[in-house]
Design an enzyme around this catalytic site. Structure first.
Site: not given
Ligand code: NAD
Ligand code: UD1
Length: 306
Positions: A19, A38, A79, A145, A174, A270, A272
């Site tokens: 993403f 990836d 990743a 995590y 988020n 949930r 944690g």
């Molecule tokens: P995502 O799952 O779309 O992207 C992660 C990518 O890493 C995927 O394309 C997956 O195939 C790849 N990947 C996973 N394990 C791998 C491995 N062992 N080797 C190579 N590639 C691997 O998720 P995202 O939301 O785009 O997250 C990107 C980064 O941002 C992550 O490090 C995540 O922890 C961090 N992050 C995301 C959020 C959020 O809200 N989405 C918030 C805080 C931090």
């Molecule tokens: C998310 C990110 C994590 C990131 C963190 C930073 C994802 C999957 N997780 O975690 O990588 O490091 O933000 O703050 O992108 N919820 C519901 N219903 C659902 C799903 C979730 O109520 O069907 C609630 C959860 O209980 C939580 C909130 O939504 O309270 C956010 O959950 P989630 O989107 O999984 O994100 P984080 O755990 O905050």
């Protein structure tokens, strides 16, 4: 902000088929030599833009990482296993990817003297002692995590202090936006949107009073591009908006913007889960020139129009 501030570099984006990583690849590919590493565990090959080199491989594998990073100037390390919930279900696997994988990347950067911009997380703070969260808030992660992101974030600073490596940790809050796909372990916005559009119940965990700072992926890309060129390295920055939204409000807003009849249902809280989260982005604003630009209301409306 366009990708033009970063030009003429050899750039590796780990997780660049995912993403956030694929949006970064889009922003960089026209003016840089972009290589995406990836394993496609959650990412998709079609997310990688034309013009980028794609390598299917694992960040935990030293030989793959050495090959991909040969001659690199700049690494965006995205990743990871991104789900807090999955890390509670599978702590060892998540630790391997999120911690050991990051160490592989740091070692490669040390060999190549490359800058590393790392996707850290607000999850490292755990339950805040006060809001909004500044970067000096004590870290108290409450999930595997969060612990692994926290260690990796500290390793980045330490690699700067010990070896002079140019490192920047971006503590994303988020993140949401196009290409965030819905699955059991996905971000809540993608799940609610899919439920609402399918006419299925919108599943709120607990009473829904928990809050998050939802930041659009365009602003996360902006922060990464600025981190790629800043002179203020060896430190961490919050990347959020400074606004806080409850999950119940998010469910109601999703119902409204999708014009959905889906009922909102409540499940058990949930394990944690963090009750509240909201970023203070003053440091990123002052040192990186970061400015969040997309409101949640606008961001959700655009998503629904996709
Ligand atoms: P995502 O799952 O779309 O992207 C992660 C990518 O890493 C995927 O394309 C997956 O195939 C790849 N990947 C996973 N394990 C791998 C491995 N062992 N080797 C190579 N590639 C691997 O998720 P995202 O939301 O785009 O997250 C990107 C980064 O941002 C992550 O490090 C995540 O922890 C961090 N992050 C995301 C959020 C959020 O809200 N989405 C918030 C805080 C931090
Ligand atoms: C998310 C990110 C994590 C990131 C963190 C930073 C994802 C999957 N997780 O975690 O990588 O490091 O933000 O703050 O992108 N919820 C519901 N219903 C659902 C799903 C979730 O109520 O069907 C609630 C959860 O209980 C939580 C909130 O939504 O309270 C956010 O959950 P989630 O989107 O999984 O994100 P984080 O755990 O905050």
């Amino acid at each position: 902000m366009s990708g033009s501030s970063v030009t003429g570099q050899t750039v590796v984006i780990t997780g660049g088929a995912g993403f956030i990583g694929s949006h970064l690849a889009d922003a960089l590919v026209e003016t840089n030599d972009v290589i995406v590493l990836d394993d496609l565990s959650t990412g998709a090959r079609e997310n990688v833009p034309d013009g980028a080199t794609f390598v299917k491989g694992d960040v935990r594998d030293p030989a793959t990482v050495a090959e991909v990073t040969d001659g690199v100037d700049l690494i965006f390390h995205e990743a990871a296993v991104v789900s807090v919930e999955q890390s509670i279900d599978e702590p060892e696997f998540c630790h391997d990817v999120n911690f050991d994988g990051t160490l592989q990347i740091l070692e490669a950067a040390r060999r190549e003297d490359a800058r590393v911009v790392f996707a850290s997380s607000a999850a490292i703070y755990g339950e805040p002692t006060s809001l909004p969260l500044t970067e000096s808030e004590p870290v108290a992660p409450q999930s595997p995590y969060g612990i692994d992101k926290c260690s990796a974030d500290q390793y980045l600073r330490t690699y700067h202090d010990l070896y002079g490596l140019e490192t920047v940790a971006l503590r994303y809050f988020n993140v949401y936006g196009p290409r965030q796909t819905a699955s059991d372990y996905s971000g809540v916005i993608s799940i609610f949107r899919e439920q609402a559009q399918a006419g299925e119940p919108i599943t709120v965990d607990g009473d829904g009073t928990q809050t998050r700072d939802f930041v659009h992926v365009a602003d996360v890309v902006q922060a990464n591009l600025r981190a790629a060129t800043t002179e203020h390295v060896g430190t961490a920055y919050n990347v959020g908006t400074g606004e806080e939204t409850s999950i119940r409000t998010l469910a109601e807003t999703t119902q409204r913007v999708t014009d959905s009849d889906s009922p909102i249902v409540h499940r058990d809280p949930r394990p944690g889960d963090i009750a509240h989260s909201r970023a203070d982005v003053t440091k990123a604003r002052q040192r990186l020139g970061y400015e969040p630009s997309v409101s949640l209301e606008d961001g959700l409306a655009t998503l629904v129009g996709e």
